[in-house]
Design a protein around this motif. Structure first.
Motif, short mmCIF file in Angstrom:
data_model
loop_
_atom_site.label_atom_id
_atom_site.label_comp_id
_atom_site.label_asym_id
_atom_site.label_seq_id
_atom_site.Cartn_x
_atom_site.Cartn_y
_atom_site.Cartn_z
N PRO A 1 1.10 -0.82 -0.11
CA PRO A 1 0.33 -0.10 -0.32
C PRO A 1 0.98 1.55 0.26
O PRO A 1 2.01 1.68 0.96
CB PRO A 1 -1.05 -0.38 1.35
CG PRO A 1 -0.21 -0.68 2.42
CD PRO A 1 0.26 -1.77 1.12
N GLY A 2 0.47 2.60 -0.76
CA GLY A 2 0.88 3.74 -0.56
C GLY A 2 0.23 4.75 -0.31
O GLY A 2 -1.00 4.71 0.42
N ARG A 3 0.82 5.84 -0.51
CA ARG A 3 -0.14 6.99 -0.07
C ARG A 3 -1.29 6.94 -0.56
O ARG A 3 -1.92 7.58 -0.32
CB ARG A 3 1.48 8.09 -0.35
CG ARG A 3 0.53 9.65 0.11
CD ARG A 3 2.02 10.83 -0.12
NE ARG A 3 2.81 9.93 0.27
CZ ARG A 3 4.39 10.49 0.68
NH1 ARG A 3 4.17 11.83 -0.63
NH2 ARG A 3 5.09 10.46 1.29
N ASN A 4 -0.95 7.27 -2.17
CA ASN A 4 -2.29 7.28 -2.73
C ASN A 4 -3.23 6.50 -2.50
O ASN A 4 -4.66 6.98 -2.42
CB ASN A 4 -2.00 6.83 -3.99
CG ASN A 4 -3.43 6.93 -5.22
OD1 ASN A 4 -3.89 8.33 -5.14
ND2 ASN A 4 -2.94 6.70 -6.42
N HIS A 5 -3.20 5.67 -2.20
CA HIS A 5 -4.50 4.38 -1.39
C HIS A 5 -4.95 4.82 0.11
O HIS A 5 -6.24 5.08 0.57
CB HIS A 5 -3.66 3.26 -1.23
CG HIS A 5 -3.19 1.99 -2.76
ND1 HIS A 5 -1.99 1.88 -2.09
CD2 HIS A 5 -4.12 1.81 -3.60
CE1 HIS A 5 -1.42 1.90 -3.24
NE2 HIS A 5 -2.55 1.52 -4.46
N LEU A 6 -3.59 5.17 0.97
CA LEU A 6 -4.33 6.23 2.61
C LEU A 6 -4.40 7.12 2.19
O LEU A 6 -5.51 7.65 2.60
CB LEU A 6 -2.69 5.38 2.71
CG LEU A 6 -2.87 6.88 4.62
CD1 LEU A 6 -3.41 6.06 5.69
CD2 LEU A 6 -1.42 6.78 4.79
N ARG A 7 -4.45 8.22 0.78
CA ARG A 7 -5.14 9.09 1.03
C ARG A 7 -7.00 8.76 0.76
O ARG A 7 -7.24 9.56 1.39
CB ARG A 7 -5.05 10.01 0.51
CG ARG A 7 -5.64 11.18 -0.17
CD ARG A 7 -5.15 12.44 -1.39
NE ARG A 7 -4.63 11.82 -2.26
CZ ARG A 7 -3.53 11.70 -3.09
NH1 ARG A 7 -2.26 11.71 -1.64
NH2 ARG A 7 -3.69 10.69 -4.13
N ALA A 8 -7.31 7.93 -0.16
CA ALA A 8 -8.33 7.32 -0.22
C ALA A 8 -9.79 6.90 0.86
O ALA A 8 -10.58 6.80 1.15
CB ALA A 8 -8.20 6.45 -1.51
N CYS A 9 -8.42 6.12 1.37
CA CYS A 9 -9.51 5.33 2.72
C CYS A 9 -9.45 6.23 3.52
O CYS A 9 -11.11 6.62 4.14
CB CYS A 9 -8.58 4.15 3.44
SG CYS A 9 -8.04 2.44 2.40
N MET A 10 -8.51 7.08 3.73
CA MET A 10 -8.97 9.19 4.76
C MET A 10 -10.44 9.54 3.95
O MET A 10 -11.45 9.96 5.01
CB MET A 10 -7.60 9.64 4.75
CG MET A 10 -6.42 9.02 5.58
SD MET A 10 -4.93 10.24 6.10
CE MET A 10 -3.75 9.19 6.77
N LEU A 11 -10.40 9.42 3.10
CA LEU A 11 -11.09 10.02 1.91
C LEU A 11 -12.50 9.26 2.87
O LEU A 11 -13.70 10.09 3.04
CB LEU A 11 -11.84 10.55 1.13
CG LEU A 11 -10.47 11.67 0.48
CD1 LEU A 11 -9.90 11.51 -1.23
CD2 LEU A 11 -11.07 13.04 0.93
N LEU A 12 -12.19 8.18 2.54
CA LEU A 12 -13.77 7.63 2.73
C LEU A 12 -14.02 6.90 4.02
O LEU A 12 -15.56 7.48 4.82
CB LEU A 12 -13.70 5.73 2.29
CG LEU A 12 -13.46 5.19 0.99
CD1 LEU A 12 -12.99 4.44 0.90
CD2 LEU A 12 -14.57 6.19 0.24
N HIS A 13 -13.56 7.23 5.02
CA HIS A 13 -13.23 7.40 6.47
C HIS A 13 -14.64 8.30 7.06
O HIS A 13 -14.94 8.39 7.79
CB HIS A 13 -12.32 7.70 7.44
CG HIS A 13 -12.16 8.02 8.71
ND1 HIS A 13 -13.34 6.72 9.51
CD2 HIS A 13 -11.34 8.68 9.19
CE1 HIS A 13 -13.37 7.26 10.93
NE2 HIS A 13 -12.47 8.39 10.59
#
Length: 855
Positions: free
Chosen positions: A809-821
């Protein structure tokens, strides 16, 4: 003043008969006496009878031994002195009024002139003939020229002897000059003189490769033709043979047709010369019509009842074998047997090898070719009553070429049982059989069989460079470089000189291993082998350098590749297309990766040099340059090289069109210019109009061009068009479509992304980091709060966890999950995804740092 004769008497002082003088001596003495007695004006008839009874062989040598050259000329002029004296006496008697005596002297003068002319001609012919036959051309020539001046009529034997003697001494020009002088003096040269000069000029032209001599011989023959003089067979045969030796088959055929008008049945040697010339010309120019013409000549011989030489059959069989026209080669082999000619072992071997080659190239004729080869072998054994090692070797080689290795080994055992000693060629064929089988099946045991044969050859001291090279190549093909190196060392210990092919195999093996393992040490080893080759005095060929240059280029060692390219040119070796292609591709790749403009410029200079030196580039050269120029945004250079490619009679392929489409896509993304999509579609249409079938890359490049600018509808149209044309989308295609969905940033894009992702899972395409990033970010951008968003994101994260060893997992995936949260704060799943990603190395950027701290 001859020592054996009485002194000459003054004119008119001899009374009575001079017959008693003729009884003294013989042959030459008689003729000298006759010539001297002409001075008295009284020549008895008995002298002429005695003179004419002397043959040239009897009187010639004795006369020449007893007469000095000066005396010979005086003898020829003595008749003129005698008639001059009689003429003067007649005039004196007429002046004093004694008409009766003057009439008597005039009558005597007429008789004497006739006799003198007869005696002078015979004497001149005898002398010329004698000198010519004993090789004294200069003396015979002087007599000939003196006779022409005196108007003495020479016979054909003397002329023929003189011309032939001159020709035999190699002075054809003088012989031709005398022939011309005779014709100017209204003397008809005999046919033997013409033929001698024609044959001499034809032979000289054949030996010196001088067409002028042969043309001159043809001119003389034409001259004979015009004067209705029939040339003999030898003249035609020598002229035809000369033209065939000079390679001018058309001239030879022209004279052959003229010869048939005069001599309807030309000799065997003339037919054989023409058949050989036609066949050799056909093989040299790859013109089957010449071979067929040779076949017609041989057919004409057989129909005329002329028994051809076996060589004519052999030549024709070899010619048809070279063109792989095996049915005709078989036909003439059988015709040779029917005509009673015994085929040579070499002829049968050539035909067996031709059958093997044909069966190898045409698999459906494999069985037929094998049967024919076996029939030829049996027929030759039956006719020779003893098998030959050449025939055994040829048939074993045929089995090997056609892939029947078991029968090849069986025939080898039969050969040994028949007490036929194998030669080095036989062993090499068997080594080749094991090597081929080993490379085909990747079976090390087959290579070991080849090694055992080589060990046996070493014990018998019959191994040669071909034996070692075959084993070294087999080991190298299986990747066993250590064994290949050991056999190379054994080769040097056995004092067998490695050939350039041996070094080729070793260098290529190291270069191939370097490309497979990406290990530079193999390149250094290949360089060491090349240097050792030069130290041993063996000149490397283009293959050695090209293998090394290609390996350096593949590993990105552009400067080493350039170093060996320069060394190749210093060795006066012309770089091949493969050499230029390797180094141009290497420089283009380096420029594409690093953005170095210098690398691109040097690649372009290399291609310009290639064109200037007359080496025709291939598509790889142009594709490499077009690709790097397109990647760096040099649109004008792309157009320039496309124009150059068309001038080189090369048409762009699907790969080049895909590069152009991709270049427009990148340019559109960089400049936000929607016209670039239109340009990309024009390139696609141009490809279809050129009759080039687009591939997956072409469609993917076009879809990517639409997706980069958010043209989702156009991307969907091309995606559907791709499927309708029977092309299955690949991972990159789905990646481009998902990117288009993300760029659309609307609910339709989200719905389509879910469909595409599920389709990928259904057909078994494994996702990568990029795919997961597009799916998660599309879910995060979705405006709907439906459960489908979180369910799709959950499926994506679950797949990432399953592929955690491959996908990090990278920064791009983490940012998407934070938006979903943020969008779904009550759902615990986004928190779990964020925690898992951070634990597995995902780092947030500065913008989301506070969210991470809050979490």
């Amino acid at each position: 003043h001859h020592p054996t004769l009485p002194p000459p008497l003054p004119l008119g002082s001899v009374a009575g008969d001079t017959s008693s003088l003729l009884s003294e001596g013989a042959g030459g003495e008689t003729m000298i006496s006759a010539a001297l007695r002409l001075r008295c004006g009284r020549v008895p008839s008995m002298m002429l009878v005695r003179f004419r009874s002397q043959t040239p062989s009897a009187c010639g040598p004795r006369l020449r031994r007893r007469c000095r050259p000066g005396l010979q000329f005086r003898l020829l002029s003595s008749g003129a002195s005698a008639t001059g004296g009689l003429n003067q006496t007649a005039e004196e008697l007429s002046g004093v009024g004694d008409a009766e005596s003057a009439h008597r002297k005039s009558t005597q003068l007429e008789k004497t002139q006739d006799l003198v002319s007869d005696v002078d001609a015979a004497l001149a012919n005898v002398l010329i003939n004698s000198h010519a036959k004993e090789g004294q051309v200069d003396e015979a020539g002087k007599l000939f020229e003196q006779s022409l001046k005196m108007g003495i009529e020479l016979d054909t034997n003397s002329i023929a002897s003189l011309i032939c003697a001159c020709v035999q001494h190699g002075d054809v020009d003088r012989a031709s000059r005398w022939l011309h002088e005779m014709k100017q003096a209204d003397i008809q040269p005999p046919v033997e003189a013409y033929n001698a000069i024609i044959i001499a000029r034809a032979e000289r032209g054949k030996q010196t490769r001088d067409q002028k001599q042969v043309k001159e011989a043809g001119r003389i023959l034409d001259e004979m033709w015009q004067e209705s003089i029939e040339p003999n067979v030898n003249s035609f045969s020598h002229l035809i043979d000369a033209w065939t030796q000079l390679g001018d088959v058309e001239q030879a055929s022209r004279w052959f047709n003229k010869m048939k008008r005069v001599h309807p049945q030309p000799p065997v040697k003339t037919y054989s010369a023409l058949i050989k010339a036609r066949t050799e010309l056909g093989k040299e120019t790859r013109d089957l019509k010449q071979i067929e013409e040779a076949g017609r000549l041989l057919t004409s011989m057989l129909r005329s009842g002329i028994q051809p030489h076996g060589f004519s059959f052999t030549t024709l069989i070899d010619g048809y074998s070279q063109f792989q026209n095996i049915p005709m080669a078989d036909y003439w082999f059988r015709a040779m047997i029917r005509s009673g000619r015994r085929p040579t072992v070499e002829t049968a071997s050539t035909l067996i090898n031709a059958h093997a080659k044909r069966g190898k190239e045409t698999r459906n004729l494999n069985r037929y070719s094998l049967k024919q080869a076996e029939w030829i072998f049996r027929e030759m054994v039956r006719r020779r009553n003893a098998p030959s090692v050449v025939l055994f070797t040829s048939l074993i080689n045929a089995y090997v070429q056609l892939g029947d290795f078991a029968r090849a080994r069986l025939l080898f055992l039969k050969m040994k049982r028949a007490n036929v000693q194998p030669t080095v060629e036989t062993y090499n064929v068997l080594i080749n059989a094991h090597s081929k089988q080993g490379k085909k099946t990747k079976n090390r045991k087959e290579i070991e069989g080849a090694e055992r044969i080589l060990e046996h050859m070493l014990k018998s001291d019959v191994a040669d460079a071909i034996s070692f090279t075959s084993v070294i190549d087999a080991c190298a093909q299986l990747g066993d470089i250590n064994s290949a190196s050991q056999w190379f060392d054994s080769m040097k210990q056995a004092k067998v000189q490695p050939t350039v092919e041996t070094y080729d195999v070793l260098i290529n093996a190291r270069a191939k291993r370097a490309k497979q393992t990406r290990d530079p040490k193999h390149i250094r080893e290949a360089e060491r082998i090349l240097e050792a080759m030069e130290s041993a005095g063996i000149r490397p060929n283009a293959i050695c350098f090209t293998s090394l240059i290609d390996a350096c280029a593949q590993l990105g060692a552009v400067y080493r590749a350039s170093h060996w390219f320069d060394a190749m040119k210093r060795a006066n070796l012309q770089p091949t297309v493969a050499t230029y292609s390797a180094i141009i591709n290497a420089r283009a790749k380096r420029g594409k990766l690093t953005g170095e403009q210098r690398q691109v410029e040097e690649a372009e200079q290399m291609l310009e040099e290639m064109l200037n030196e007359g080496v025709k580039p291939n598509l790889i050269c142009f594709t490499s340059l077009v690709d790097v120029c397109a990647q760096l945004g040099h649109v004008d250079r792309v157009s320039y090289w496309l124009d150059k490619m068309k001038r080189a009679n090369l048409s762009p392929d699907v790969h080049i069109y895909s590069i152009l489409i991709n270049a427009h896509a990148k340019r559109g993304k960089a400049t936000k210019d929607r016209n670039q999509v239109t340009k990309a579609e024009r390139v696609f249409d141009e490809m279809l109009n050129a009759g080039i079938e687009p591939n997956v890359i072409s469609f993917t490049s076009l879809i990517d061009a639409c997706g980069q600018l958010g043209e989702l509808d156009r991307a969907c149209l091309w995606f559907d068009e791709m499927k309708s044309m029977g092309h299955e989308p690949n991972l990159r295609t789905y990646s481009s479509m998902l990117n288009a969905c993300l760029k659309a940033n609307n609910d339709r894009g989200f719905e389509l992304a879910i469909e595409l992702y599920e389709e990928m899972q259904r057909i078994g395409i494994e996702s990568n980091r990029v795919i997961f990033g597009y799916v998660l970010n599309t879910c995060a951008n979705a405006s709907t709060n439906s459960s489908a968003v979180l369910q799709t994101a959950e499926n994506a994260v679950s797949e990432m966890k399953r592929l955690s060893k491959k996908v990090r997992p990278g920064r791009n995936h983490l940012r998407a999950c934070m938006l979903l949260h943020k969008q779904h704060p009550t759902d615990v799943r986004p928190k779990e995804w964020i925690q898992w990603m951070i634990e597995n190395g995902a780092k947030s950027d500065a913008k989301n740092g506070q969210n991470e701290l809050n979490l």
